[in-house]
Design a protein around this motif. Sequence first.
Motif, PDB file in Angstrom:
ATOM      1  N   LYS A   1       0.852  -1.189   0.000  1.00  0.00           N
ATOM      2  CA  LYS A   1       0.000   0.000   0.000  1.00  0.00           C
ATOM      3  C   LYS A   1       0.887   1.238   0.000  1.00  0.00           C
ATOM      4  O   LYS A   1       1.948   1.258   0.626  1.00  0.00           O
ATOM      5  CB  LYS A   1      -0.895   0.008   1.233  1.00  0.00           C
ATOM      6  CG  LYS A   1      -1.914  -1.106   1.223  1.00  0.00           C
ATOM      7  CD  LYS A   1      -2.802  -1.037   2.427  1.00  0.00           C
ATOM      8  CE  LYS A   1      -3.804  -2.194   2.404  1.00  0.00           C
ATOM      9  NZ  LYS A   1      -4.688  -2.175   3.551  1.00  0.00           N
TER      10      LYS A   1
ATOM     11  N   PRO B   1       2.196   4.812   1.052  1.00  0.00           N
ATOM     12  CA  PRO B   1       2.168   5.485   2.358  1.00  0.00           C
ATOM     13  C   PRO B   1       1.151   6.627   2.345  1.00  0.00           C
ATOM     14  O   PRO B   1       0.844   7.199   1.296  1.00  0.00           O
ATOM     15  CB  PRO B   1       3.594   5.999   2.536  1.00  0.00           C
ATOM     16  CG  PRO B   1       4.214   5.966   1.192  1.00  0.00           C
ATOM     17  CD  PRO B   1       3.468   4.967   0.376  1.00  0.00           C
ATOM     18  N   LYS B   2       0.665   6.955   3.538  1.00  0.00           N
ATOM     19  CA  LYS B   2      -0.333   8.018   3.662  1.00  0.00           C
ATOM     20  C   LYS B   2       0.275   9.391   3.400  1.00  0.00           C
ATOM     21  O   LYS B   2      -0.410  10.317   3.025  1.00  0.00           O
ATOM     22  CB  LYS B   2      -0.957   7.986   5.062  1.00  0.00           C
ATOM     23  CG  LYS B   2      -1.768   6.744   5.326  1.00  0.00           C
ATOM     24  CD  LYS B   2      -2.326   6.744   6.719  1.00  0.00           C
ATOM     25  CE  LYS B   2      -3.054   5.440   6.996  1.00  0.00           C
ATOM     26  NZ  LYS B   2      -3.550   5.372   8.362  1.00  0.00           N
ATOM     27  N   GLU B   3       1.582   9.506   3.609  1.00  0.00           N
ATOM     28  CA  GLU B   3       2.235  10.803   3.441  1.00  0.00           C
ATOM     29  C   GLU B   3       3.356  10.692   2.410  1.00  0.00           C
ATOM     30  O   GLU B   3       3.836   9.603   2.104  1.00  0.00           O
ATOM     31  CB  GLU B   3       2.800  11.269   4.779  1.00  0.00           C
ATOM     32  CG  GLU B   3       3.762  10.265   5.364  1.00  0.00           C
ATOM     33  CD  GLU B   3       3.854  10.330   6.876  1.00  0.00           C
ATOM     34  OE1 GLU B   3       4.817   9.771   7.383  1.00  0.00           O
ATOM     35  OE2 GLU B   3       3.002  10.934   7.520  1.00  0.00           O
TER      36      GLU B   3
END
Length: 85
Positions: A66, A68-70
């Motif tokens: 996945k 990364p969120k940032e």
Amino acid sequence: MKTKLTLTIKKEVVEMAKRKASGQGISLSKMIENIFEKEEPLVQTSESELAAKRLLKRLEEMEPTKAPKESDKVALTQYLKEKYG
């Protein structure tokens, strides 16, 4: 599951094959598997091509990661703040 088989081959041929496999950094069993797992066994495939095929096969079998969120920049800034205050 791998099955062990017994083959009758001249000792000199086996020793020569082992040296060739060792020179390629693989076992004799792996060298034989590589020869017969090729799509076209009569066409010579370089070690680089075989390695690329093995890598592609492993990548296809892997679970996708996945994102990364940032962003990397944000993560690096955060890491440096934690490390150096």
